[in-house]
Enzyme design. Structure first.
Site, PDB file in Angstrom:
ATOM      1  N   GLU A 217       0.949  -1.031   0.100  1.00  0.00           N
ATOM      2  CA  GLU A 217      -0.006   0.288  -0.155  1.00  0.00           C
ATOM      3  C   GLU A 217       1.143   1.083   0.329  1.00  0.00           C
ATOM      4  OE1 GLU A 217      -2.856  -0.761   2.890  1.00  0.00           O
ATOM      5  OE2 GLU A 217      -3.856  -1.689   1.639  1.00  0.00           O
ATOM      6  N   GLU A 350      -4.831  -8.963  -0.371  1.00  0.00           N
ATOM      7  CA  GLU A 350      -5.431  -8.957   1.023  1.00  0.00           C
ATOM      8  C   GLU A 350      -6.991  -8.839   0.254  1.00  0.00           C
ATOM      9  OE1 GLU A 350      -4.123  -5.820   3.472  1.00  0.00           O
ATOM     10  OE2 GLU A 350      -2.119  -6.399   3.183  1.00  0.00           O
TER      11      GLU A 350
HETATM   12  O1  AHR Z   1      -4.749  -6.281   6.820  1.00  0.00           O
HETATM   13  C1  AHR Z   1      -5.020  -5.452   7.866  1.00  0.00           C
HETATM   14  C2  AHR Z   1      -3.975  -4.470   6.630  1.00  0.00           C
HETATM   15  O2  AHR Z   1      -5.288  -4.044   5.777  1.00  0.00           O
HETATM   16  C3  AHR Z   1      -2.892  -4.622   6.070  1.00  0.00           C
HETATM   17  O3  AHR Z   1      -2.216  -3.846   7.114  1.00  0.00           O
HETATM   18  C4  AHR Z   1      -3.167  -2.942   5.283  1.00  0.00           C
HETATM   19  O4  AHR Z   1      -1.764  -3.539   4.059  1.00  0.00           O
HETATM   20  C5  AHR Z   1      -4.559  -3.430   5.156  1.00  0.00           C
HETATM   21  O5  AHR Z   1      -4.706  -1.808   4.758  1.00  0.00           O
END
Ligand code: AHR
Length: 552
Positions: A217, A350
């Site tokens: 990110e 994710e």
């Molecule tokens: O999964 C929780 C958080 O969500 C992670 O650390 C981040 O990459 C995302 O914003």
């Protein structure tokens, strides 16, 4: 319009579409829905890496979830929870991402290697998070003791039969630190000082880590970069890494949600400067949360509840999850403008549901939440989407493995349970390495209210894959109340035998807990093979099904 009439109308327009493709037999009057599996239209091989997981030093994921310590009374292997290793291994996890997430860009890998007694204690990235449940005590989840480091994670991957995927710190370390981490992991035995250090603390043999995320990110917690800035950093990190004869696969940090200009600018700049080098993947993150049902814009409390949700939120959450398909196709189209052969794959590293605090099983489990049949439906729909785009999606990692967000496991001290999402992963694992096949679906949509306005959600989600004479079809019915009587036609093969496994419950809020760990478990189901070869199957409301078909 009565439901039957609505179904008839929906089907007759779909039937026209199918007939137009020259694939459809007349619809049975009794069926609500129809699935055609086109055996002669392969999409691509379903990468085992799509069945990937995510382990971040966040709340109860590592400490309490995986790491219990070598001297713990809790059954463990080298300090790691044995029950979790055994259950995870069964689902054939393709890959596991570590150590973050946002945590990764504050992590120094050197803190987690060498003798455990000498390892430093550091403030965890999530120390100041607004989501901490009341009264959460200090501990390794707030001040990381670094007892679980590179060697432990590599061992965890070996024990569970998965590949490691490391996320490098691009925000607060230098490219040299990254090269040295690769050196520590991959240098052949006896060659470098770091290889000797690895041998002393963990393993003489290299870990042969192939997948490396270059930041996380990077538009946010990974450095707040603009795309033009990130591309410079990316190039500096990724260009001259020692390879040790390996085919390293680098993953770039993709956009914030649907910000396609990030993708366009990054790919445009890389293309300008001569290409994609060892870039293998482009990371998308897609979390689903309730956005509209009269909620406030507060980041923490504005989300919906994991357990006590009204029906509108049930549907809204699933509709939010379903947006992943457009995210995939939109990004893919832009990537193709610059990377014409599509050498770079999409990595959804994710994904999952994200609820507000309050349903976590212990107050040290930051971002912990319950996991109901709604989450199982979300997982079924999302994995089906990845299969349908097997030519584009090279890896995906559900967030997160244990005690956090859409977890597969709950663990606290000596207590352990698997969630409905776990069962979906277990059932769907049969797709791994199969050739994904094109499917056509005709099913009435579910109707619901989104911010008081009429909205719809897809009727059935499905995907199919073939390995020799074995065909796997998965079907998710997201409707909370309607059974979908479904005709399934195989175009280009005939059915010999069929085995049905179903995950369903009488309530969409059904879930497992430490006290009742088997409230939601898969059961055998039944499908019928008609004389003309069509399969008929009744998909229960809010259910996930796997059909395992032996072809004649
Ligand atoms: O999964 C929780 C958080 O969500 C992670 O650390 C981040 O990459 C995302 O914003």
């Amino acid at each position: 319009m009565k439901r039957r009439e609505f179904v008839g109308a929906a089907l007759s327009s779909s039937a026209l579409l199918l007939t137009g493709r020259g694939t459809s037999a007349p619809q049975s009057k009794l069926a609500d829905a129809r699935i055609d599996v086109l055996l002669n239209e392969p999409i691509g091989t379903i990468a085992p890496e799509i069945y990937g997981h995510f382990v971040e030093h966040l709340g109860g994921v590592v400490y309490d979830g995986i790491w219990v310590g070598e001297n713990s009374k809790i059954p463990n292997v080298n300090g790691m929870r044995k029950a979790l290793i055994d259950a995870l291994q069964k689902t054939k996890p393709g890959v596991i991402r570590w150590p973050g997430g946002c945590f990764a860009d504050s992590y120094n890998w050197r803190d987690g290697v060498g003798p455990k007694k000498d390892r430093p204690r550091r403030p965890n990235f999530w120390l100041d998070a607004g989501e901490w449940p009341k009264g959460a005590p200090d501990g390794p989840w707030k001040y990381d003791t670094n007892q679980f480091g590179t060697d432990d994670f590599a061992r965890f991957c070996q024990l569970t039969g998965s590949q490691p995927y490391f996320a490098a710190n691009l925000r607060s370390l230098n490219a040299k630190d990254f090269y040295e981490w690769v050196d520590y992991c991959n240098a052949p035995a006896g060659t470098t000082t770091l290889a000797e250090m690895r041998a002393a603390g963990g393993s003489r043999e290299p870990y042969k880590v192939k997948y490396w995320g270059v930041g996380n990110e990077s538009w946010g917690c990974g450095g707040n970069f603009a795309p033009e800035e990130y591309v410079v950093e990316y190039r500096r990190f990724a260009e001259w890494v020692p390879r040790w004869g390996m085919n390293l696969a680098f993953v770039g940090s993709g956009p914030n949600g649907g910000d396609l200009s990030w993708t366009r600018k990054f790919f445009g700049k890389l293309a300008e400067k001569g290409g994609f080098g060892r870039m293998w993947g482009w990371a998308l993150h897609h979390y689903s949360w309730n956005v509209s049902q009269g909620r406030t814009s507060d980041w923490v409390q504005g989300k919906g509840d994991g357990l006590n949700f009204p029906l509108e939120e049930y549907y809204e959450l699933l509709a939010e999850a379903d947006r992943v398909e457009k995210l995939i196709t939109d990004n893919w189209a832009i990537m193709g403008e610059f990377d014409r052969q599509h050498r770079v794959k999409l990595v959804v590293d994710e994904w999952g549901a994200w609820y507000k605090p309050g349903t976590e099983l212990h107050n040290t489990h930051l971002l912990g939440q319950q996991n109901t049949m709604r989450d199982a439906v979300l997982a079924g729909m999302t994995l089906d989407t990845f299969h349908r785009h097997a030519d584009k999606v090279g890896m995906a990692n559900i967030a997160q493995l244990v005690n956090c967000l859409q977890a597969l496991f709950f663990a606290h001290e000596d207590k352990f349970a698997v969630t409905p999402t776990y069962h979906v992963f277990d059932m769907f694992a049969a797709h791994q390495n199969g050739e994904s096949l094109r499917t056509l679906v005709a099913a009435p949509h579910s109707n619901y209210l989104r911010a008081a306005k009429p909205a719809t959600l897809r009727g059935l989600s499905t995907s199919a894959s073939r390995k020799g004479n074995q065909l796997t079809i998965t079907i998710t019915n997201p409707d909370h109340a309607q059974t979908r009587d479904t005709e399934i036609a195989l175009r280009g093969a005939r059915v010999k035998e069929i085995k049905v496994t179903i995950l369903a419950a009488s309530d969409v809020k059904a879930h497992n807990s430490f006290a009742n760990p088997n409230a939601v478990t898969p059961k055998d189901g039944r499908a019928t093979i008609r004389n003309d070869g069509t399969v008929t199957y009744s998909a229960a409301p809010a259910s996930v099904t796997r059909l395992q078909i032996t072809l004649a």
